[in-house]
Design a protein around this motif. Structure first.
Motif, PDB file in Angstrom:
ATOM      1  N   LEU A  13      20.140 -24.742  35.308  1.00  0.00           N
ATOM      2  CA  LEU A  13      19.566 -25.194  34.036  1.00  0.00           C
ATOM      3  C   LEU A  13      19.985 -24.280  32.886  1.00  0.00           C
ATOM      4  O   LEU A  13      20.336 -24.762  31.805  1.00  0.00           O
ATOM      5  CB  LEU A  13      18.039 -25.235  34.138  1.00  0.00           C
ATOM      6  CG  LEU A  13      17.446 -26.450  34.851  1.00  0.00           C
ATOM      7  CD1 LEU A  13      15.939 -26.273  35.036  1.00  0.00           C
ATOM      8  CD2 LEU A  13      17.726 -27.741  34.073  1.00  0.00           C
ATOM      9  N   LEU A  14      19.940 -22.968  33.112  1.00  0.00           N
ATOM     10  CA  LEU A  14      20.319 -22.045  32.041  1.00  0.00           C
ATOM     11  C   LEU A  14      21.799 -22.185  31.699  1.00  0.00           C
ATOM     12  O   LEU A  14      22.185 -22.089  30.529  1.00  0.00           O
ATOM     13  CB  LEU A  14      19.995 -20.602  32.449  1.00  0.00           C
ATOM     14  CG  LEU A  14      18.505 -20.265  32.442  1.00  0.00           C
ATOM     15  CD1 LEU A  14      18.256 -18.895  33.051  1.00  0.00           C
ATOM     16  CD2 LEU A  14      17.936 -20.327  31.024  1.00  0.00           C
ATOM     17  N   ARG A  17      22.155 -24.949  29.432  1.00  0.00           N
ATOM     18  CA  ARG A  17      21.602 -24.652  28.102  1.00  0.00           C
ATOM     19  C   ARG A  17      22.462 -23.653  27.337  1.00  0.00           C
ATOM     20  O   ARG A  17      22.067 -23.178  26.289  1.00  0.00           O
ATOM     21  CB  ARG A  17      20.175 -24.104  28.229  1.00  0.00           C
ATOM     22  CG  ARG A  17      19.168 -25.025  28.896  1.00  0.00           C
ATOM     23  CD  ARG A  17      18.936 -26.316  28.111  1.00  0.00           C
ATOM     24  NE  ARG A  17      17.757 -27.020  28.554  1.00  0.00           N
ATOM     25  CZ  ARG A  17      17.704 -27.873  29.568  1.00  0.00           C
ATOM     26  NH1 ARG A  17      18.804 -28.122  30.262  1.00  0.00           N
ATOM     27  NH2 ARG A  17      16.579 -28.481  29.899  1.00  0.00           N
ATOM     28  N   GLU A 127      11.345 -28.766  32.873  1.00  0.00           N
ATOM     29  CA  GLU A 127      11.192 -29.055  31.442  1.00  0.00           C
ATOM     30  C   GLU A 127       9.766 -29.516  31.173  1.00  0.00           C
ATOM     31  O   GLU A 127       9.255 -30.426  31.818  1.00  0.00           O
ATOM     32  CB  GLU A 127      12.184 -30.124  30.977  1.00  0.00           C
ATOM     33  CG  GLU A 127      12.162 -30.326  29.474  1.00  0.00           C
ATOM     34  CD  GLU A 127      13.358 -31.106  28.950  1.00  0.00           C
ATOM     35  OE1 GLU A 127      13.391 -31.343  27.743  1.00  0.00           O
ATOM     36  OE2 GLU A 127      14.246 -31.458  29.753  1.00  0.00           O
ATOM     37  N   LEU A 150      14.595 -23.573  28.027  1.00  0.00           N
ATOM     38  CA  LEU A 150      14.408 -24.440  29.198  1.00  0.00           C
ATOM     39  C   LEU A 150      13.516 -25.638  28.882  1.00  0.00           C
ATOM     40  O   LEU A 150      13.276 -26.476  29.750  1.00  0.00           O
ATOM     41  CB  LEU A 150      13.798 -23.640  30.352  1.00  0.00           C
ATOM     42  CG  LEU A 150      14.722 -22.626  31.043  1.00  0.00           C
ATOM     43  CD1 LEU A 150      13.919 -21.754  32.009  1.00  0.00           C
ATOM     44  CD2 LEU A 150      15.851 -23.345  31.787  1.00  0.00           C
TER      45      LEU A 150
END
Length: 286
Positions: A13-14, A17, A127, A150
């Protein structure tokens, strides 16, 4: 460090992002390789090889080895001044990675208040989730930004409150699973499979959660205790006695607590409270 469900979900996820992931380490090199392959970064079984080049380090190992892993990396000069090192345990304070402070790094815990059945579901559920933060002030500023990136929300707690915080989270998540296991098992006694029972009970559970979300827990309480209906409870206890003592005792303990909720709601009076308590306590001691 740690390519399990939590570490994998956070890394993926990071990366999406915009965070530059520098590498993945795990004592299982094959696990590190699998995650590193998705991220297109180096994999290693020696965490100090990648931690020394990172500005932010996540130690996402099982709780019991967080401190030993941090200590081992520190001994091998894998931390540096100005670095921020997080662990993701809900139960342990930032001090679990306190060894990093000897190198001038900052320590903190960043715990996602979410269940991780698998990596895919974890990524979908993170999320909008809350994160509990605790640790060095400078690290908390970084943690808050990570949580925002996040799509989550955060709150800070004191180190001394971590065990209580984690116990509450376990009640809300783990024990809900156990209660559903109990309820679906009871349904099987009159012919439904556990899967059929789950499908039948799921709308009820979802409706209850929706009610809680709208009005908060106490006002959302329904059922015989909320009505002060001792006769129905006695019927429940009579049949549960035939199921087993553990099931009946659990029903009684939960019932006694639920009386407090009904009082908070204001749906029963003190006379009803005493009557309901007598019913549960009489059944519980037998």
């Amino acid at each position: 460090m740690g390519a399990g469900k939590v570490g994998s979900a956070l890394a993926l996820l990071l990366s999406r992002r915009g965070y530059l992931v520098t590498g993945v380490a795990d004592e299982s090199f094959s696990a590190a390789e699998r995650l590193a392959g998705q991220l297109k970064v180096p994999a290693t079984g020696k965490p100090e090889e990648i931690t020394s080049g990172a500005d932010i380090v996540f130690i996402t190992t099982p709780d019991r080895i967080i401190a030993p892993v941090a200590e081992e990396i520190s001994k091998k000069k894998g931390f540096k001044a100005g670095q921020v090192v997080f662990h993701t345990s809900g139960a342990h304070p930032a001090g679990a990675v306190g060894a990093v402070r000897r190198s001038g790094a900052l320590a903190a815990s960043l715990h996602p208040l979410q269940s991780f059945a698998d990596v895919k579901m974890a990524m979908e559920n993170l999320e909008g989730s809350y994160f509990a933060l605790e640790g060095d002030a400078g690290a908390l500023l970084v943690a808050e930004q990570i949580v925002r990136d996040l799509g989550g929300r955060s709150f800070t707690i004191a180190a001394k409150d971590k065990p209580l915080y984690h116990a509450a989270a376990c009640i809300a998540s783990n024990y809900l699973v156990s209660l559903m296991h109990l309820a679906t098992g009871l349904f099987s006694r009159f012919g439904l499979s556990r899967e059929e029972a789950f499908q039948a009970l799921l709308p009820l559970v979802q409706g209850t959660v929706s009610n809680i979300a709208q009005v908060s827990p106490a006002p959302a309480l329904t059922g015989p205790i909320a009505r002060g209906d001792g006769t129905t409870l006695e019927g429940h206890l009579a049949t549960l006695r035939e199921v087993g003592k553990q099931e009946m005792d659990l029903y009684c303990v939960l019932g006694l607590y639920t009386i407090k909720v009904a009082l908070e709601k204001g749906s029963i009076n003190q006379d009803q409270e005493e009557r309901l308590k007598e019913i549960f306590k009489e059944a519980y001691v037998k």
